[in-house]
Design a protein around this motif. Structure first.
Motif, PDB file in Angstrom:
ATOM      1  N   CYS A 105       4.286  11.825  -2.370  1.00  0.00           N
ATOM      2  CA  CYS A 105       5.261  11.859  -1.272  1.00  0.00           C
ATOM      3  C   CYS A 105       6.671  11.727  -1.831  1.00  0.00           C
ATOM      4  CB  CYS A 105       5.014  10.686  -0.321  1.00  0.00           C
ATOM      5  SG  CYS A 105       3.287  10.464   0.131  1.00  0.00           S
ATOM      6  N   ALA A 106       7.658  11.855  -0.968  1.00  0.00           N
ATOM      7  CA  ALA A 106       9.049  11.638  -1.357  1.00  0.00           C
ATOM      8  C   ALA A 106       9.885  11.481  -0.101  1.00  0.00           C
ATOM      9  CB  ALA A 106       9.573  12.815  -2.179  1.00  0.00           C
ATOM     10  N   ALA A 107      10.925  10.660  -0.202  1.00  0.00           N
ATOM     11  CA  ALA A 107      11.858  10.517   0.914  1.00  0.00           C
ATOM     12  C   ALA A 107      12.394  11.889   1.312  1.00  0.00           C
ATOM     13  CB  ALA A 107      13.014   9.595   0.503  1.00  0.00           C
ATOM     14  N   ASP A 108      12.701  12.703   0.311  1.00  0.00           N
ATOM     15  CA  ASP A 108      13.341  13.992   0.581  1.00  0.00           C
ATOM     16  C   ASP A 108      12.429  14.964   1.338  1.00  0.00           C
ATOM     17  OD1 ASP A 108      15.594  15.806   0.273  1.00  0.00           O
ATOM     18  OD2 ASP A 108      14.242  16.961  -1.006  1.00  0.00           O
ATOM     19  N   TYR A 109      11.141  14.709   1.358  1.00  0.00           N
ATOM     20  CA  TYR A 109      10.259  15.648   2.064  1.00  0.00           C
ATOM     21  C   TYR A 109      10.398  15.520   3.583  1.00  0.00           C
ATOM     22  CZ  TYR A 109       8.053  16.016  -2.567  1.00  0.00           C
ATOM     23  OH  TYR A 109       7.818  16.180  -3.912  1.00  0.00           O
ATOM     24  N   GLY A 110      11.086  14.463   4.026  1.00  0.00           N
ATOM     25  CA  GLY A 110      11.403  14.348   5.452  1.00  0.00           C
ATOM     26  C   GLY A 110      10.188  14.110   6.339  1.00  0.00           C
TER      27      GLY A 110
ATOM     28  N   TRP B 139      -3.822   6.073  -3.798  1.00  0.00           N
ATOM     29  CA  TRP B 139      -2.704   6.060  -4.749  1.00  0.00           C
ATOM     30  C   TRP B 139      -1.547   6.779  -4.065  1.00  0.00           C
ATOM     31  CZ3 TRP B 139      -1.970   4.461  -9.931  1.00  0.00           C
ATOM     32  CH2 TRP B 139      -0.774   4.891 -10.485  1.00  0.00           C
ATOM     33  N   ILE B 140      -0.489   6.029  -3.764  1.00  0.00           N
ATOM     34  CA  ILE B 140       0.630   6.637  -3.047  1.00  0.00           C
ATOM     35  C   ILE B 140       1.881   6.613  -3.936  1.00  0.00           C
ATOM     36  CG2 ILE B 140       2.043   6.627  -0.945  1.00  0.00           C
ATOM     37  CD1 ILE B 140      -0.960   7.026  -0.362  1.00  0.00           C
ATOM     38  N   THR B 141       2.397   7.799  -4.160  1.00  0.00           N
ATOM     39  CA  THR B 141       3.634   7.971  -4.930  1.00  0.00           C
ATOM     40  C   THR B 141       4.763   8.310  -3.954  1.00  0.00           C
ATOM     41  OG1 THR B 141       2.399   8.875  -6.813  1.00  0.00           O
ATOM     42  CG2 THR B 141       4.746   9.422  -6.699  1.00  0.00           C
ATOM     43  N   SER B 142       5.954   7.756  -4.214  1.00  0.00           N
ATOM     44  CA  SER B 142       7.146   8.228  -3.498  1.00  0.00           C
ATOM     45  C   SER B 142       8.279   8.374  -4.515  1.00  0.00           C
ATOM     46  CB  SER B 142       7.528   7.287  -2.357  1.00  0.00           C
ATOM     47  OG  SER B 142       8.641   7.829  -1.652  1.00  0.00           O
ATOM     48  N   LYS B 143       9.414   8.889  -4.054  1.00  0.00           N
ATOM     49  CA  LYS B 143      10.496   9.212  -4.993  1.00  0.00           C
ATOM     50  C   LYS B 143      11.856   8.806  -4.448  1.00  0.00           C
ATOM     51  CE  LYS B 143       7.740  13.169  -6.410  1.00  0.00           C
ATOM     52  NZ  LYS B 143       7.121  13.715  -5.180  1.00  0.00           N
ATOM     53  N   LEU B 144      12.667   8.324  -5.370  1.00  0.00           N
ATOM     54  CA  LEU B 144      14.044   7.917  -5.078  1.00  0.00           C
ATOM     55  C   LEU B 144      14.920   9.161  -4.975  1.00  0.00           C
ATOM     56  CD1 LEU B 144      16.180   5.457  -5.151  1.00  0.00           C
ATOM     57  CD2 LEU B 144      16.576   6.225  -7.512  1.00  0.00           C
TER      58      LEU B 144
ATOM     59  N   HIS C 173      21.647   0.723  -4.241  1.00  0.00           N
ATOM     60  CA  HIS C 173      20.910   1.477  -3.209  1.00  0.00           C
ATOM     61  C   HIS C 173      19.443   1.726  -3.542  1.00  0.00           C
ATOM     62  CE1 HIS C 173      25.205   3.127  -2.531  1.00  0.00           C
ATOM     63  NE2 HIS C 173      24.999   2.072  -1.763  1.00  0.00           N
ATOM     64  N   VAL C 174      19.051   1.411  -4.780  1.00  0.00           N
ATOM     65  CA  VAL C 174      17.687   1.765  -5.212  1.00  0.00           C
ATOM     66  C   VAL C 174      16.635   0.993  -4.406  1.00  0.00           C
ATOM     67  CG1 VAL C 174      16.071   1.653  -7.156  1.00  0.00           C
ATOM     68  CG2 VAL C 174      18.402   2.525  -7.506  1.00  0.00           C
ATOM     69  N   GLU C 175      16.813  -0.312  -4.301  1.00  0.00           N
ATOM     70  CA  GLU C 175      15.782  -1.104  -3.614  1.00  0.00           C
ATOM     71  C   GLU C 175      15.732  -0.759  -2.125  1.00  0.00           C
ATOM     72  OE1 GLU C 175      15.721  -5.306  -4.420  1.00  0.00           O
ATOM     73  OE2 GLU C 175      14.361  -5.685  -2.737  1.00  0.00           O
ATOM     74  N   MET C 176      16.904  -0.570  -1.502  1.00  0.00           N
ATOM     75  CA  MET C 176      16.868  -0.259  -0.067  1.00  0.00           C
ATOM     76  C   MET C 176      16.217   1.096   0.175  1.00  0.00           C
ATOM     77  SD  MET C 176      20.888   0.240   0.824  1.00  0.00           S
ATOM     78  CE  MET C 176      21.141   1.810   1.618  1.00  0.00           C
ATOM     79  N   ALA C 177      16.400   2.036  -0.753  1.00  0.00           N
ATOM     80  CA  ALA C 177      15.766   3.355  -0.597  1.00  0.00           C
ATOM     81  C   ALA C 177      14.251   3.223  -0.727  1.00  0.00           C
ATOM     82  CB  ALA C 177      16.320   4.330  -1.627  1.00  0.00           C
ATOM     83  N   CYS C 178      13.829   2.418  -1.697  1.00  0.00           N
ATOM     84  CA  CYS C 178      12.387   2.205  -1.880  1.00  0.00           C
ATOM     85  C   CYS C 178      11.799   1.523  -0.644  1.00  0.00           C
ATOM     86  CB  CYS C 178      12.152   1.371  -3.138  1.00  0.00           C
ATOM     87  SG  CYS C 178      10.412   1.054  -3.450  1.00  0.00           S
ATOM     88  N   ARG C 179      12.496   0.518  -0.136  1.00  0.00           N
ATOM     89  CA  ARG C 179      11.978  -0.206   1.035  1.00  0.00           C
ATOM     90  C   ARG C 179      11.965   0.679   2.282  1.00  0.00           C
ATOM     91  NH1 ARG C 179      10.654  -5.395   0.025  1.00  0.00           N
ATOM     92  NH2 ARG C 179      11.579  -6.326  -1.835  1.00  0.00           N
ATOM     93  N   LYS C 180      12.916   1.598   2.373  1.00  0.00           N
ATOM     94  CA  LYS C 180      12.923   2.537   3.510  1.00  0.00           C
ATOM     95  C   LYS C 180      11.667   3.432   3.433  1.00  0.00           C
ATOM     96  CE  LYS C 180      14.660   5.468   6.686  1.00  0.00           C
ATOM     97  NZ  LYS C 180      13.932   5.402   7.948  1.00  0.00           N
ATOM     98  N   SER C 181      11.353   3.920   2.233  1.00  0.00           N
ATOM     99  CA  SER C 181      10.128   4.719   2.089  1.00  0.00           C
ATOM    100  C   SER C 181       8.905   3.890   2.444  1.00  0.00           C
ATOM    101  CB  SER C 181       9.998   5.257   0.654  1.00  0.00           C
ATOM    102  OG  SER C 181      10.842   6.380   0.491  1.00  0.00           O
TER     103      SER C 181
END
Ligand code: A2P
Length: 317
Positions: free
Chosen positions: A36-41, A65-70, A79-87
């Protein structure tokens, strides 16, 4: 530590309205690794799909196994942690198995309330919308990624779309080494040197777009004759082995040691893409498929950023 399944399921370009059905079908077909990724919307919709699958008793969180991306707009250490927590919130999870830096490209921060996902352009409503670079050193981003592991919100961290030079640099300062390098790779872009370097550093490689052009037709980034499925070499091996061309390409992908993350919205093709572990290609067949390499990259910010967002922004030479 949990192992990342070698055949994962990519969530790029899956419309939110389709996520729940596709995730349930994919889990029923046997997929456990979702990329997954934040950018995939679509992370909220993915989260709903995962929750439904867990509620139905098909899997537990621990099976997955869940992957996401900054995303690029959140590279600054603030902003890194808040982006991760948003995902994590969107996905309905309390930890990620893997969190990756999506691109070695830092863009100016866009607050979540203003636009999410922030995509590539700073202000799409501006008179002349533009991509705005932010000059954040990748080392600072990585240090912030490491804190996510220390806090337990990401079990492992890694990078995408890094070149050999960036990988050497990363290894020189990483206290927590990247677990995974995710790169575009398929028979037209075999990336042998980069994969060999990652292996030397003990970094697992995941190939995105393992079926090559197929990912790119719908977004007009490939032409019909770019398909690898119609290559005679692939079709001959497929006919000789009574397999589909896609299975030959995907088998080649895992047999060379990379993980792959194909996606399909069709349950039959989902199963077809998983059904590649009960045969192997000979060394001649492996070499024949590798011989199709044309260094043909479909996902190249050096091309699409200029065409779509007006900024020449290469990251590969
Ligand atoms: P569909 O969803 O209709 O099956 P990638 O994972 O590289 O992004 O590629 C996804 C594309 O490849 C989708 O267009 C998907 O279409 C198609 N695809 C996936 N698996 C197969 C397969 N086994 N044979 C043919 N096309 C496939």
């Amino acid at each position: 530590m949990k192992q990342m399944a070698k055949i994962g399921f990519g969530m790029w370009k899956i419309a939110p309205g389709d996520c729940e059905r596709i995730i349930i079908d994919a889990i029923k077909a046997g997929y456990r690794h979702f990329d997954c990724a934040a950018d995939y919307g679509n992370e909220k919709a993915v989260g709903n799909g995962l929750k439904s699958a867990i509620d139905l008793g098909l899997v537990t969180r621990e099976d997955l196994w869940i992957t996401s991306k900054l995303w690029n707009t959140y590279h600054h250490p603030d902003h890194v942690e808040m982006a991760c927590r948003k995902s994590l919130t969107d996905l309905g999870l309390d930890y990620l198995d893997l969190y990756l830096v999506h691109f070695p490209i830092a863009l100016e921060f866009v607050p979540f309330e203003e636009r999410y996902p922030a995509e590539w352009v700073y202000d799409p409503k501006a008179e002349s919308p533009e991509m705005r670079r932010a000059f954040v050193p990748l080392q600072e981003t990585w240090m912030a990624m490491e804190t996510l592991v220390e806090k337990g919100v990401a079990q492992q961290i890694g990078v995408c779309n890094y070149s050999s030079g960036l990988l050497h640099d990363l290894m020189s300062y990483a206290n927590i080494k990247p677990a995974v390098l995710q790169i575009e790779s398929h028979p037209y872009l075999t990336q042998e040197k980069l994969i060999r370097l990652a292996e030397q550093y003990g970094i697992a490689v995941t190939a995105f777009s393992p079926l090559g052009a197929l990912s790119y037709f719908e977004i007009d980034m490939a032409k019909p004759d770019d398909s690898i499925l119609t290559e005679k070499t692939v079709q001959d091996i497929a006919a000789a082995r009574n397999r589909t061309p896609a299975q030959i390409i995907l088998r080649w992908g895992i047999q060379r040691g990379t993980a792959i993350i194909p996606k399909s919205s069709n349950p039959g093709r989902m199963r077809e893409n998983l059904d590649i572990t009960n045969f192997s290609l000979s060394s001649d067949e492996m070499a024949a498929v590798s011989g199709l390499n044309a260094n043909h990259r479909f996902n190249d910010p050096g091309e699409f950023c200029e065409q779509a967002f007006g900024l020449f922004n290469p990251i590969y030479d």
